[in-house]
Design a protein around this motif. Sequence first.
Motif, PDB file in Angstrom:
ATOM      1  N   LYS A   7       0.787  -1.318  -0.074  1.00  0.00           N
ATOM      2  CA  LYS A   7      -0.071  -0.010  -0.088  1.00  0.00           C
ATOM      3  C   LYS A   7       0.966   1.378  -0.058  1.00  0.00           C
ATOM      4  N   SER A   8       2.085   1.128   0.793  1.00  0.00           N
ATOM      5  CA  SER A   8       2.786   2.502   0.699  1.00  0.00           C
ATOM      6  C   SER A   8       3.441   2.835  -0.702  1.00  0.00           C
ATOM      7  N   LEU A   9       3.491   1.801  -1.534  1.00  0.00           N
ATOM      8  CA  LEU A   9       3.780   2.129  -2.900  1.00  0.00           C
ATOM      9  C   LEU A   9       2.997   2.555  -3.853  1.00  0.00           C
ATOM     10  N   LEU A  10       1.787   2.542  -3.406  1.00  0.00           N
ATOM     11  CA  LEU A  10       0.603   3.043  -4.282  1.00  0.00           C
ATOM     12  C   LEU A  10       0.106   4.483  -3.752  1.00  0.00           C
ATOM     13  N   ASN A  11      -0.514   5.002  -5.020  1.00  0.00           N
ATOM     14  CA  ASN A  11      -1.153   6.409  -4.646  1.00  0.00           C
ATOM     15  C   ASN A  11      -2.480   6.407  -5.655  1.00  0.00           C
ATOM     16  N   ALA A  12      -3.192   6.870  -4.814  1.00  0.00           N
ATOM     17  CA  ALA A  12      -4.841   6.883  -5.298  1.00  0.00           C
ATOM     18  C   ALA A  12      -5.522   8.229  -4.812  1.00  0.00           C
ATOM     19  N   THR A  13      -6.003   8.944  -5.796  1.00  0.00           N
ATOM     20  CA  THR A  13      -6.672  10.448  -5.442  1.00  0.00           C
ATOM     21  C   THR A  13      -8.110  10.297  -6.024  1.00  0.00           C
ATOM     22  N   ASP A  14      -8.853  10.978  -5.299  1.00  0.00           N
ATOM     23  CA  ASP A  14     -10.244  11.166  -5.633  1.00  0.00           C
ATOM     24  C   ASP A  14     -10.901  12.330  -4.879  1.00  0.00           C
ATOM     25  N   LEU A  15     -11.937  12.820  -5.460  1.00  0.00           N
ATOM     26  CA  LEU A  15     -12.679  13.965  -4.813  1.00  0.00           C
ATOM     27  C   LEU A  15     -13.538  13.239  -3.739  1.00  0.00           C
ATOM     28  N   SER A  16     -13.927  11.843  -4.033  1.00  0.00           N
ATOM     29  CA  SER A  16     -14.890  11.362  -2.940  1.00  0.00           C
ATOM     30  C   SER A  16     -13.918  10.363  -1.810  1.00  0.00           C
ATOM     31  N   GLU A  17     -14.433  10.398  -1.102  1.00  0.00           N
ATOM     32  CA  GLU A  17     -13.755   9.275   0.117  1.00  0.00           C
ATOM     33  C   GLU A  17     -13.494   8.005  -0.637  1.00  0.00           C
ATOM     34  N   LEU A  18     -12.306   7.524  -0.569  1.00  0.00           N
ATOM     35  CA  LEU A  18     -11.898   6.179  -1.009  1.00  0.00           C
ATOM     36  C   LEU A  18     -11.989   5.063   0.091  1.00  0.00           C
ATOM     37  N   LYS A  19     -12.342   3.837  -0.522  1.00  0.00           N
ATOM     38  CA  LYS A  19     -12.284   2.914   0.027  1.00  0.00           C
ATOM     39  C   LYS A  19     -10.736   2.049   0.230  1.00  0.00           C
TER      40      LYS A  19
END
Length: 389
Positions: free
Chosen positions: A143-155
Motif C-alpha cells: 500500500k505504501s507504494l501505491l497512490n490513489a486520489t479522488d474527490l470522494s472518500e476512497l475505500k
Amino acid sequence: MRDLKEKWIGLIKTKKGKGILLGVVIIILVILVGVLYINKDKTLQLNKETVKIEYGKTYNPNLKDIVKSYDDFNSKDLKLESTIKNEEGKEYPSVGKYEIKVTYKKQEVTQKVEVKDTTKPELTVPENIEILQGTDLSTFDFKSLLNATDLSELKDYEIDYSKVDANTVGEYEVNVSIQDKYENKTDAKVKATVIEKPTINDDEVVVQEVVTNEDGTKTVKNSVKKQAEATDKKVVSNSNNTNKNTTSSSTTTGGSTSTSGNTSSSNKNNSSSSSSNSSNSNNGSSSSKPSSGSNNSNNSGSSSSNSGSSSTGGSTSTSHTHIAVGNSGKWVSSYSEVEKAFDDILDYWDKKYKNGEIDYQTLLQKCPIGYTNVHSCTCGKITWDWQYS
C-alpha cells in the motif's frame, strides 16, 4: 343632420364606400388584438427540466440560461431561488439532488438539478516492484507504494498477489484496484520481480527505495547500504543470507544462517524489521522498541534439551527433539508471529525507557535491533535469536 346621414348611407352603398368601411374595421381589429397581446402574460417555460452535474463542477445559472424566450418577459418580474449550496470547505456542491425555482407573477416552474460522482479514482502504481526472495507477502507493505486520489472518500486498496511465488526468483503480476464510496473503480497491474537476497556484511542492510525512471515511471528497488547511511531508509533485511539450497532447511532473517537437521529445504527468507538502530541515536531517544521479558545475552545461549523445555526472557518453549530453542525462548508457527514478537519486545523496552524505569545505556543493552538465526524444527515450529547492537 338628416342630409348628412343620407349622404353617408349613400356613400356606403357605393363600391368605394364599402372599401373604406372595411379598411376602418380592419384597423380597429388590429388595434384591439395588439392591445390584448400586450396585456396577456407569457407562458413561463424552462430550457431544461432536469440538469445533471458531475461532482466537482459548479452550477450557478442565470435566468436567461434557464428561461425560454427570456427577452419576451419583463425581467423585473422574474425571480430565481436555488437550493444549491457548496459542500463545506469546497467550491462545489456535494453529491445530491437540488432545485432551482423560477417565478413570474403568478407562474412558477422548477428545474431539478442532480449532482453525481461518476469519475473513477486516479491510481498511480510503480512500473516494477522488487521483492526479496522468501519475503512473507502477507506482511509486505504494498500500500505504501501505491497512490490513489479522488474527490470522494476512497475505500481501501484491493491487492491480489496470489500469482506471486515469493520463494522463486522471477517476474510476476500483482493486481491492484481502488474504488470510491460511489463504487467508481480503477484497476491496475503491477510487475513484481522476486530477486535473490543479496549477501551483505554485518554493518550493512538491504533497503527499499523508489527510483524515478527516465520516462517518469517509478520502480521500487532493493539496494545494499551501510547501516549508518540507512537511518532514513526503509530497511527490508539485515540478513547476510546467501540463499544456498541444501538438503537441510535453511532459513535466515536478520543475521546469519542456521541449518536444522536433515529436512527438506523450505528456504524461506523472511525480511526482518530493523528500526534505525538505537545505538546510532545521539539524542537519547530510542526508535527501536524491545520485547517483554527478554534478557540481553549477546550469545545465543538459550537451549532446550532433547526431552525437556527451556525458558528465556520469561517465555517457555515447548519440547522439541531436533533443534534447540533460540535465545528468544519461543517457538511459533509462522514468520508473521516472529515479526509480531519483535514488535512486542520493542514496545516493551520502549515503554520502560519512556517511563523512566531504565536509562539509555540499559535500553541499548537490552533492546534487540533485529532477529537472526531463524530456523524451524521438523515439526513445523520456528525459533530464532535476538540480535543486539
